[in-house]
Design a protein around this motif. Structure first.
Motif, mmCIF file in Angstrom:
data_model
loop_
_atom_site.group_PDB
_atom_site.id
_atom_site.type_symbol
_atom_site.label_atom_id
_atom_site.label_comp_id
_atom_site.label_asym_id
_atom_site.label_seq_id
_atom_site.Cartn_x
_atom_site.Cartn_y
_atom_site.Cartn_z
ATOM 1 N N GLN A 1 13.273 -2.289 3.273
ATOM 2 C CA GLN A 1 12.118 -1.669 2.611
ATOM 3 C C GLN A 1 12.128 -0.168 2.908
ATOM 4 O O GLN A 1 12.158 0.232 4.077
ATOM 5 N N PRO A 2 12.068 0.685 1.903
ATOM 6 C CA PRO A 2 12.284 2.118 2.116
ATOM 7 C C PRO A 2 11.260 2.800 3.005
ATOM 8 O O PRO A 2 11.571 3.799 3.639
ATOM 9 N N VAL B 1 0.844 -1.202 0.000
ATOM 10 C CA VAL B 1 0.000 0.000 0.000
ATOM 11 C C VAL B 1 0.875 1.247 0.000
ATOM 12 O O VAL B 1 0.603 2.219 -0.718
ATOM 13 N N ALA B 2 1.927 1.230 0.794
ATOM 14 C CA ALA B 2 2.829 2.383 0.849
ATOM 15 C C ALA B 2 3.520 2.617 -0.484
ATOM 16 O O ALA B 2 3.737 3.770 -0.893
ATOM 17 N N ARG B 3 3.878 1.546 -1.160
ATOM 18 C CA ARG B 3 4.519 1.703 -2.479
ATOM 19 C C ARG B 3 3.545 2.308 -3.484
ATOM 20 O O ARG B 3 3.947 3.086 -4.353
ATOM 21 N N GLU B 4 2.272 1.981 -3.346
ATOM 22 C CA GLU B 4 1.265 2.508 -4.262
ATOM 23 C C GLU B 4 0.924 3.966 -3.970
ATOM 24 O O GLU B 4 0.575 4.710 -4.887
ATOM 25 N N ARG B 5 1.028 4.381 -2.699
ATOM 26 C CA ARG B 5 0.625 5.735 -2.306
ATOM 27 C C ARG B 5 1.719 6.433 -1.506
ATOM 28 O O ARG B 5 1.502 6.872 -0.375
ATOM 29 N N PRO B 6 2.898 6.579 -2.077
ATOM 30 C CA PRO B 6 4.003 7.159 -1.314
ATOM 31 C C PRO B 6 3.791 8.623 -0.941
ATOM 32 O O PRO B 6 4.420 9.117 -0.002
ATOM 33 N N GLU B 7 2.923 9.313 -1.668
ATOM 34 C CA GLU B 7 2.674 10.719 -1.358
ATOM 35 C C GLU B 7 1.845 10.881 -0.087
ATOM 36 O O GLU B 7 1.788 11.983 0.487
ATOM 37 N N LEU B 8 1.209 9.798 0.369
ATOM 38 C CA LEU B 8 0.352 9.853 1.551
ATOM 39 C C LEU B 8 0.893 9.038 2.717
ATOM 40 O O LEU B 8 0.742 9.423 3.874
ATOM 41 N N VAL B 9 1.496 7.898 2.415
ATOM 42 C CA VAL B 9 2.029 7.025 3.463
ATOM 43 C C VAL B 9 3.492 7.373 3.703
ATOM 44 O O VAL B 9 4.381 6.987 2.945
ATOM 45 N N ALA B 10 3.727 8.110 4.774
ATOM 46 C CA ALA B 10 5.082 8.563 5.077
ATOM 47 C C ALA B 10 5.930 7.467 5.714
ATOM 48 O O ALA B 10 7.161 7.512 5.660
ATOM 49 N N GLY B 11 5.272 6.498 6.330
ATOM 50 C CA GLY B 11 5.997 5.409 6.973
ATOM 51 C C GLY B 11 5.060 4.252 7.244
ATOM 52 O O GLY B 11 3.837 4.412 7.269
ATOM 53 N N VAL B 12 5.637 3.072 7.447
ATOM 54 C CA VAL B 12 4.882 1.852 7.711
ATOM 55 C C VAL B 12 5.435 1.188 8.965
ATOM 56 O O VAL B 12 6.657 1.046 9.112
#
Length: 286
Positions: free
Chosen positions: A97-98, A65-76
């Protein structure tokens, strides 16, 4: 502004067993777009996505999910079995994982409150520290004394306490939660989330009932070590997103808004968040 604690889930994945006992409103899919829609009336611009099932598959899901929405998910914040023989290798792999910023075992779901102090788990915690990740503590008041010992043993381990360790606000069980939380706050490597309080409050969801708990968190840790999280969508069983943010905003002194609602999360998780550059301060949304 940063939401330091939100979830998404896809029911068909099949590992959200805990939802069976929860409010029926939670037993459906929740996506990042749903989270964005819930936060439209607020100045939230990015968030930390936290796993919602104690499985490796869930960790891979939230990372995707973070890879798909990097502009919104700042961290996991993911999950790994810290007691497994290969925990160190698992942590090392995930650390590559970045967007991964932390790992969260489910203390609250374990029968043994001393689990986090066992030698096998200590090896997993050492791996988190070596990887420069956060150990996210999904804890209850019974675990606070144990977390004091974890912080003492591993002063280099960055610890984030979820939901202020879930005090029983519904029963007004202020002590020994408050005293134990203050002891934990003496460790400089521990920070605390101002999140999840409404769902522990039962019928006592007014600001007056929450005030002594919020004030204790702020006084114990200081605003630089307190970060606000929505705990969305769980919070929706009690209040909508904007209402919880408004309540939190009213309980945090205006001088502390920048820290609690933005910069503490950046520091705790070492985030790079360009999306907050043009944000509106939380006090402006009241």
């Amino acid at each position: 502004m940063i939401d330091a604690h939100f979830h998404v889930w896809r029911i068909a994945r099949g590992d959200y067993d805990w939802l069976a006992g929860e409010d029926a409103r939670l037993r459906r899919d929740f996506t990042v777009d749903d989270w964005v829609a819930a936060g439209v009336p607020t100045p939230v611009r990015a968030g930390v996505l936290v796993q919602a099932a104690p499985t490796d598959a869930e960790t891979e899901f939230v990372l995707s999910v973070a890879r798909e929405r990097p502009e919104l998910v700042a961290g996991v914040v993911g999950w790994v079995d810290l007691a497994a023989d290969d925990a160190a290798a698992r942590v090392e792999r995930l650390a590559a994982q970045p967007r991964l910023v932390g790992l969260r075992p489910w203390l609250q779901a374990l029968d043994d409150p001393d689990w986090v102090l066992t030698p096998s788990v200590a090896r997993g915690l050492a791996a988190i520290e070596s990887a420069d990740l956060v150990y996210e503590a999904l804890a209850r008041p019974v675990h606070l004394g144990r977390l004091v010992e974890v912080a003492r043993r591993r002063p280099g381990l960055r610890i984030v306490v979820d939901h202020a360790a879930k005090p029983d606000i519904a029963a007004d069980a202020f002590e020994p939660w408050a005293s134990d939380l203050r002891r934990l706050a003496e460790a400089p490597n521990v920070v605390c989330k101002l999140s999840g309080l409404l769902t522990e409050a039962g019928d006592r969801v007014d600001a007056a009932a929450l005030r002594p708990y919020v004030e204790t968190v702020l006084d114990a840790f200081g605003p630089g070590r307190v970060l606000w999280g929505s705990d969305w969508p769980v919070v929706t069983t009690v209040a909508d997103y904007a209402s919880w943010l408004a309540t939190a905003t009213s309980l945090v002194p205006p001088r502390d808004h920048e820290a609690v609602f933005t910069t503490s999360a950046v520091a705790a998780y070492r985030l790079t968040v360009s999306a907050t550059a043009d944000q509106t301060g939380p006090e402006e949304q009241r």
